[in-house]
Design a protein around this motif. Sequence first.
Motif, PDB file in Angstrom:
ATOM      1  N   PRO A   1     116.052  68.860 -15.275  1.00  0.00           N
ATOM      2  CA  PRO A   1     115.265  67.468 -14.903  1.00  0.00           C
ATOM      3  C   PRO A   1     116.314  66.240 -14.966  1.00  0.00           C
ATOM      4  N   GLN A   2     116.990  66.430 -15.976  1.00  0.00           N
ATOM      5  CA  GLN A   2     118.158  65.362 -16.359  1.00  0.00           C
ATOM      6  C   GLN A   2     119.299  65.221 -15.331  1.00  0.00           C
ATOM      7  N   LEU A   3     119.810  66.294 -14.689  1.00  0.00           N
ATOM      8  CA  LEU A   3     120.980  66.524 -14.126  1.00  0.00           C
ATOM      9  C   LEU A   3     120.841  66.611 -12.622  1.00  0.00           C
ATOM     10  N   VAL A   4     119.621  67.098 -12.190  1.00  0.00           N
ATOM     11  CA  VAL A   4     119.263  67.457 -10.817  1.00  0.00           C
ATOM     12  C   VAL A   4     117.983  66.814 -10.340  1.00  0.00           C
ATOM     13  N   THR A   5     117.003  67.486 -10.648  1.00  0.00           N
ATOM     14  CA  THR A   5     115.597  66.810  -9.871  1.00  0.00           C
ATOM     15  C   THR A   5     115.342  65.297 -10.231  1.00  0.00           C
ATOM     16  N   GLY A   6     116.064  64.643 -11.455  1.00  0.00           N
ATOM     17  CA  GLY A   6     115.572  63.573 -11.942  1.00  0.00           C
ATOM     18  C   GLY A   6     116.572  62.472 -10.934  1.00  0.00           C
TER      19      GLY A   6
ATOM     20  N   GLN B   1     113.142  64.056  -7.611  1.00  0.00           N
ATOM     21  CA  GLN B   1     112.364  65.077  -7.597  1.00  0.00           C
ATOM     22  C   GLN B   1     111.757  65.640  -8.638  1.00  0.00           C
ATOM     23  N   THR B   2     111.296  64.728  -9.711  1.00  0.00           N
ATOM     24  CA  THR B   2     110.789  64.944 -10.941  1.00  0.00           C
ATOM     25  C   THR B   2     109.319  64.147 -10.952  1.00  0.00           C
ATOM     26  N   PRO B   3     108.393  64.787 -11.239  1.00  0.00           N
ATOM     27  CA  PRO B   3     108.050  66.312 -11.244  1.00  0.00           C
ATOM     28  C   PRO B   3     108.192  66.759  -9.830  1.00  0.00           C
ATOM     29  N   PRO B   4     108.481  68.189  -9.774  1.00  0.00           N
ATOM     30  CA  PRO B   4     108.685  68.932  -8.549  1.00  0.00           C
ATOM     31  C   PRO B   4     107.402  69.154  -7.978  1.00  0.00           C
ATOM     32  N   ASN B   5     107.580  69.464  -6.496  1.00  0.00           N
ATOM     33  CA  ASN B   5     106.409  70.245  -5.979  1.00  0.00           C
ATOM     34  C   ASN B   5     106.724  71.173  -5.124  1.00  0.00           C
ATOM     35  N   LYS B   6     105.916  71.911  -4.197  1.00  0.00           N
ATOM     36  CA  LYS B   6     106.158  72.976  -3.469  1.00  0.00           C
ATOM     37  C   LYS B   6     107.478  72.734  -2.400  1.00  0.00           C
TER      38      LYS B   6
ATOM     39  N   GLU C   1     110.985  73.238  -4.161  1.00  0.00           N
ATOM     40  CA  GLU C   1     111.348  74.610  -4.275  1.00  0.00           C
ATOM     41  C   GLU C   1     111.740  75.268  -2.990  1.00  0.00           C
ATOM     42  N   VAL C   2     111.002  74.868  -1.784  1.00  0.00           N
ATOM     43  CA  VAL C   2     111.454  75.325  -0.680  1.00  0.00           C
ATOM     44  C   VAL C   2     113.034  74.882  -0.404  1.00  0.00           C
ATOM     45  N   LEU C   3     113.260  73.684  -0.579  1.00  0.00           N
ATOM     46  CA  LEU C   3     114.549  73.430  -0.431  1.00  0.00           C
ATOM     47  C   LEU C   3     115.780  74.120  -1.407  1.00  0.00           C
ATOM     48  N   TRP C   4     115.290  74.129  -2.669  1.00  0.00           N
ATOM     49  CA  TRP C   4     116.385  74.950  -3.459  1.00  0.00           C
ATOM     50  C   TRP C   4     116.118  76.323  -3.277  1.00  0.00           C
ATOM     51  N   GLY C   5     115.090  76.786  -2.568  1.00  0.00           N
ATOM     52  CA  GLY C   5     115.137  78.197  -2.589  1.00  0.00           C
ATOM     53  C   GLY C   5     115.985  78.844  -1.067  1.00  0.00           C
ATOM     54  N   LEU C   6     116.083  77.787  -0.181  1.00  0.00           N
ATOM     55  CA  LEU C   6     116.905  77.952   1.029  1.00  0.00           C
ATOM     56  C   LEU C   6     118.400  77.975   0.384  1.00  0.00           C
TER      57      LEU C   6
ATOM     58  N   ASP D   1     102.270  69.100  -1.089  1.00  0.00           N
ATOM     59  CA  ASP D   1     103.217  68.561  -0.305  1.00  0.00           C
ATOM     60  C   ASP D   1     102.839  67.134  -0.250  1.00  0.00           C
ATOM     61  N   GLU D   2     101.774  66.427  -0.964  1.00  0.00           N
ATOM     62  CA  GLU D   2     101.510  65.133  -0.811  1.00  0.00           C
ATOM     63  C   GLU D   2     102.414  64.163  -0.958  1.00  0.00           C
ATOM     64  N   ALA D   3     103.226  64.460  -2.273  1.00  0.00           N
ATOM     65  CA  ALA D   3     104.287  63.298  -2.641  1.00  0.00           C
ATOM     66  C   ALA D   3     105.499  63.548  -1.831  1.00  0.00           C
ATOM     67  N   GLY D   4     105.489  64.502  -0.712  1.00  0.00           N
ATOM     68  CA  GLY D   4     106.938  64.674   0.006  1.00  0.00           C
ATOM     69  C   GLY D   4     108.032  65.294  -0.897  1.00  0.00           C
ATOM     70  N   VAL D   5     109.167  64.854  -0.537  1.00  0.00           N
ATOM     71  CA  VAL D   5     110.507  65.224  -1.480  1.00  0.00           C
ATOM     72  C   VAL D   5     111.410  64.359  -0.951  1.00  0.00           C
ATOM     73  N   ARG D   6     112.161  64.011  -1.962  1.00  0.00           N
ATOM     74  CA  ARG D   6     113.407  62.952  -1.999  1.00  0.00           C
ATOM     75  C   ARG D   6     114.719  63.968  -2.094  1.00  0.00           C
ATOM     76  N   CYS D   7     115.788  63.325  -1.534  1.00  0.00           N
ATOM     77  CA  CYS D   7     116.974  63.848  -1.832  1.00  0.00           C
ATOM     78  C   CYS D   7     117.985  62.646  -2.223  1.00  0.00           C
ATOM     79  N   GLY D   8     117.746  62.135  -3.478  1.00  0.00           N
ATOM     80  CA  GLY D   8     118.271  61.016  -3.816  1.00  0.00           C
ATOM     81  C   GLY D   8     117.752  59.782  -3.248  1.00  0.00           C
ATOM     82  N   PRO D   9     118.775  58.998  -2.573  1.00  0.00           N
ATOM     83  CA  PRO D   9     118.312  58.026  -1.730  1.00  0.00           C
ATOM     84  C   PRO D   9     117.428  58.117  -0.422  1.00  0.00           C
ATOM     85  N   LEU D  10     117.736  59.443  -0.060  1.00  0.00           N
ATOM     86  CA  LEU D  10     116.943  59.628   1.117  1.00  0.00           C
ATOM     87  C   LEU D  10     115.672  60.286   1.040  1.00  0.00           C
ATOM     88  N   VAL D  11     114.605  59.935   2.066  1.00  0.00           N
ATOM     89  CA  VAL D  11     113.343  60.694   1.944  1.00  0.00           C
ATOM     90  C   VAL D  11     113.460  61.806   2.901  1.00  0.00           C
TER      91      VAL D  11
END
Length: 549
Positions: free
Chosen positions: A362-367, A371-376, A379-384, A515-525
């Motif tokens: 949570p502190q080093l990656v998803t935060g 991506q905190t709290p994470p959603n599905k 996990e799809v992103l990190w699963g790939l 997937d209501e909250a979507g997913v961010r990759c840092g400053p990018l949506v």
Amino acid sequence: SRTTTPTGAARQQGARLAGRMAGRHGEAGMASSRRALLPFAVISCSYLLFTVTDGALRMIVLLHAYSLNFSAMDVAVMFVLYELAGVFTNLLAGVAGARWGIRATLVTGLLLQLLTYGLLYGWGWQEDLAGETRLFGHTATKQQAIVYITIVQMFGGVAKDLTKLGGKTVTKLVTPDEKNTQLFKIVSLLTGWKNSLKGVGYFLGSWLIGISYGLALGAMMALVLLALPMAYFGLDPQLGVSPSPGRLRLSDVFDRSNPNLNWLSLARLFLFASRDFWFEVPLPFFLRSPSCASIGGFCATDDECPAATECAAFNASVGGNGTCVNANPGGGCGGVAWSRVLVGSVLGGYIILYGQFQALTPQLVTGPLGQTPPNKLTEVLWGLVNCLPTLTMAAVAFALSADQDRSSAAVIGWILAAVISFALIFAVNSSIHSYLVVHYAKKEKVAASVGFYYMSNAVGRLFGTLGSGFLYTYVGDDFGDDAGRDGLRGLGACFVAGTASSLLAALITVKIDDDEAGVRCGPLVCIAPRDRAASSRSGEDGAADGGGE
């Protein structure tokens, strides 16, 4: 003034009364928090001590089996009931925990771990000859030893999953429903430290068995005995008991009204198979095995042969020379002939790195990535991403296997790079999964829900362990009875299977409705939130209608 003074006095009295009530509520809340933290501390300590013994158990059995000339497939079979017991234990433990409480399942798990280690004293405790298998001091066949250890391991598998139930459910029971970010951090911290101490167990098991098999077993039994009093005297028997145990049935574990948990459980199966296809059995066997080029040289004694080989077919009466052969042909050749302590250090280092990074996810990656709290979708992103290390290593293993002049340094470098990168990426995936299961679980059925989820985890481990034993043992060129098969090519096949499992886990996770909250990759949506997109479309439609009027 006569009419206002009493009113003012009443207001002051009411304010004082409200202040006293607020203070009492605050004190009650603090007392409630302390009461909630006590079971968390007791269960965590017991769970973490047990975890050291669980990691050591795997290394003690695996390395002892290798020294007695068992193949990778033999060892994989030894772990069948260990993993299969986890399937049914996780299923039934959820119901048992909901009926009889977490203390009952935790104490039972610790007692079964004591039984497991006690029974292991009967295996090879008095071996006199190298490679000779003995049960309770008597010579035994490999088949008899496999059956015995498989049954003994069953008790260890039941113990592990009964104990794990308490460690996973207590986080949900002590965290308010609305504190999702706090829950994610607590789950990640506990799971991370659990895995780190399991890595310590890997190292201790491999180190202690190098000194004495009996010492290794006794030291682990002492740790279990340390955890037992805490679990029994420090927990409320009603902790985790369902408010309606009379209506809780085994069918409740398969909750068709919670499809998110069911899809996550299926994804968990393939996620953990992606690791166990190469990590638990093939990797330590490969690291212990000698290089194929070191086999076949002339010798007079074992001291004249390279590491992990022995001198065979020496006949002094005719003045002949012996030849260096693989000490364990069933383990294959093509490896780096590392000692038991080095092998345990690599596997333990992986688990520790994985555990610590999982705790800090949570502190080093998803935060930082938003991506905190994470959603599905997280996990799809990190699963790939999880597919990349094993895919790379599969290509490298097959390429190096075709090169008979390959250097051990190149093999070691690539393997360590794959182990480290996979540990970091897999830690993120596991951290997200550990959060999602308690997030999706219904609080009144948390023990049953977590039990079903980790049943899938055990199925994945069983699938990966058996598959890895078969692939490592039977894939690759056979170099004869003195050498065995090409272990590097077998390891490459295991990496291919791990990659396929990672991909399947990611694709299955797509089915989850979260997937209501979507997913961010840092400053990018990366993917826009679904509710915001709907609001935006609604606003545009409204503006268009207004213009028409």
